[in-house]
Design an enzyme around this catalytic site. Sequence first.
Site, PDB file in Angstrom:
ATOM      1  N   GLY A   1      37.545  29.289  38.648  1.00 52.92           N
ATOM      2  CA  GLY A   1      38.218  27.877  38.706  1.00 52.92           C
ATOM      3  C   GLY A   1      37.508  26.446  39.244  1.00 52.92           C
ATOM      4  O   GLY A   1      36.577  27.003  40.252  1.00 52.92           O
TER       5      GLY A   1
ATOM      6  N   CYS B   1      36.402  33.905  42.908  1.00 56.30           N
ATOM      7  CA  CYS B   1      36.108  33.173  43.036  1.00 56.30           C
ATOM      8  C   CYS B   1      37.143  31.905  43.807  1.00 56.30           C
ATOM      9  O   CYS B   1      37.673  32.183  45.194  1.00 56.30           O
ATOM     10  CB  CYS B   1      35.161  32.692  42.257  1.00 56.30           C
ATOM     11  N   TYR B   2      37.651  30.809  42.713  1.00 53.13           N
ATOM     12  CA  TYR B   2      38.818  30.162  43.636  1.00 53.13           C
ATOM     13  C   TYR B   2      40.190  31.241  43.714  1.00 53.13           C
ATOM     14  O   TYR B   2      40.401  30.683  44.883  1.00 53.13           O
ATOM     15  CB  TYR B   2      39.066  29.069  42.599  1.00 53.13           C
TER      16      TYR B   2
ATOM     17  N   HIS C   1      31.609  36.568  41.172  1.00 50.89           N
ATOM     18  CA  HIS C   1      32.328  37.148  39.256  1.00 50.89           C
ATOM     19  C   HIS C   1      31.949  38.845  38.967  1.00 50.89           C
ATOM     20  O   HIS C   1      31.551  38.998  38.743  1.00 50.89           O
ATOM     21  CB  HIS C   1      31.671  35.918  38.746  1.00 50.89           C
TER      22      HIS C   1
ATOM     23  N   GLU D   1      33.130  40.108  36.748  1.00 45.09           N
ATOM     24  CA  GLU D   1      32.990  40.084  35.481  1.00 45.09           C
ATOM     25  C   GLU D   1      31.845  40.060  34.916  1.00 45.09           C
ATOM     26  O   GLU D   1      32.152  40.263  33.662  1.00 45.09           O
ATOM     27  CB  GLU D   1      34.205  39.587  34.711  1.00 45.09           C
TER      28      GLU D   1
ATOM     29  N   ASP E   1      39.293  39.461  10.358  1.00 38.62           N
ATOM     30  CA  ASP E   1      39.849  39.415  11.125  1.00 38.62           C
ATOM     31  C   ASP E   1      41.462  39.715  10.148  1.00 38.62           C
ATOM     32  O   ASP E   1      42.332  40.022   9.683  1.00 38.62           O
ATOM     33  CB  ASP E   1      40.647  38.006  11.924  1.00 38.62           C
TER      34      ASP E   1
ATOM     35  N   LYS F   1      38.022  40.195  19.361  1.00 37.42           N
ATOM     36  CA  LYS F   1      36.959  40.807  18.149  1.00 37.42           C
ATOM     37  C   LYS F   1      37.222  42.122  18.254  1.00 37.42           C
ATOM     38  O   LYS F   1      36.754  43.164  17.055  1.00 37.42           O
ATOM     39  CB  LYS F   1      36.388  39.585  17.913  1.00 37.42           C
TER      40      LYS F   1
END
Length: 514
Positions: free
Chosen positions: A59, A86-87, A173, A175, A231, A370
């Site tokens: 954040g 992180c945050y 991070h 990710e 979609d 997606k």
Amino acid sequence: MRQKGHEYILIIDFGGQYNQLIARRVRECSVYCEVISYKSITLEQIKELKPEGIIFTGGPQSVYGEGAPTIDKEIFELDIPILGICYGSQLMAHLLGGSVETCKTSEYGKTKTYYNEECALFGALPQEAVSWMSHTDYIAFLPDGFKTAAHTDNCPTAAMYNEERRLYAVQFHPEVNHTENGLKMLDAFLKKVCGCVGDWTMENYAQTAIREIREKVGSGKVLLALSGGVDSSVLAALLSKAVGSQLTCIFVDHGFMRKNEGDEVEAAFSGWDVNFVRVNAKERFMARMRGVSDPETKRRIIGEEFIRVFEEEAKKIGKVDFLAQGTIYPDVIESGSGDAATIKSHHNVGGLPDYVDFKEIIEPLRMLFKDETRKLGQELKLSETLVWRQPFPGPGLAIRIMGEITDEKLQILQDADYIFREEIAKAGLDRSIGQYFAVLTNNRSVGVMGDFRTYDYTLALRAVTTTDFMTADFARIPYEVLESSSARIVNEVKSVNRVVYDVTTKPPATIEWE
Ligand code: XMP
């Protein structure tokens, strides 16, 4: 919502820019997860959900900042494994009695990091590797019972953990792709710490979704506006498996589809158990486009006309019970972190029909990314051309023809775009480039063909690489592919004598030209 009988990871969102990416990665590890804002979930709800594990996202704030996002401290007493990122890591330290201070030197970007192999997250991984950092605060003192699990040259606590309480925190991070072995670290948290086996597969998702749709829809009628995009096509396939002929798909062909595309969409659904209505409305749309060259006016008119045609067709069917929408998860997260009040409805073209008589909207894809939507399409045996279709704007080729649209210009663009797509596919680049297409400029220039002077259109080719379509880079496609595309286009397409390649990024340009 937790899927019955399946593992579930709760990602609590504190406003970090990578929250979607964390969710993507967790699902890549075959564990189902959801991102929910810290504002939208209570401790009681978390107890009820019984997640296998919880992840706190990053954040932008400082834990000491006014109104900084926080969470009830009791969450650490629930005996649920938690990973703070992180945050989220600073918040964990702060709430458990450690201290967070401002770094002397902020760390941003790729940072050499030293890992402690005793920590379950890093056990089997190299002890020295690059991580991706983005912080100005750091954990200065650990809470009681915690050990340091990683450090960098500037940051003494790049990670900390309390093995007994199954609490883990990383300043960097994992990710983000730039963190070497980041996915393996997340996988270790999920599998070794939370005890997940990874039971999120498209096969069982499809079965669950079909069952749930049947329960909800009962004997009701469902209406879907099919655009032919990924979609709405996957949604049509899913609904067709679930409720068969109770589904009506209305495919409004506005005439601005790519070459052969209208027929391809129709053919793809010809063997399916659905009511498929194709409305060939090209003349109607062309009539409204006469004399129009302003991009926004084109978009507005097409949006309006689309809704009008859709409504007229829907009225013929009469009352329906459900209107199906192809909303997918990024739309949901982007519009407010699962906060139901602010979630937008995804409109492909122009907005929701006002006058279609329906009781309720259903959005069965709203929990899928997606690429998961594509996997579901494959699982449902939808044709490859539809599953791998690249994104296509609702107003179609109308916004790729600069200036007024005429039949001649539409034909030129359809032919040129088709050749470019063929050449890209021949070079095996069709699944690696995010989006690629041709644009017909309103510019003419002088050329020479044989012994004759020509004065014809300039055609632009555009190909971009992107992960989120918010930013994009122009694709470095090989010169040979540009050469063969250009040669074929000027030879095979009447009225084009010059081809250029667009080498602008987004921003400052956009992907489309209008
Ligand atoms: P831009 O041009 O804004 O495009 O960089 C970003 C992405 O959005 C697609 N796009 C649209 N998609 N309806 C859609 O469904 C639209 O009106 C529309 N306009 C742009 C574009 O193709 C690209 O993928």
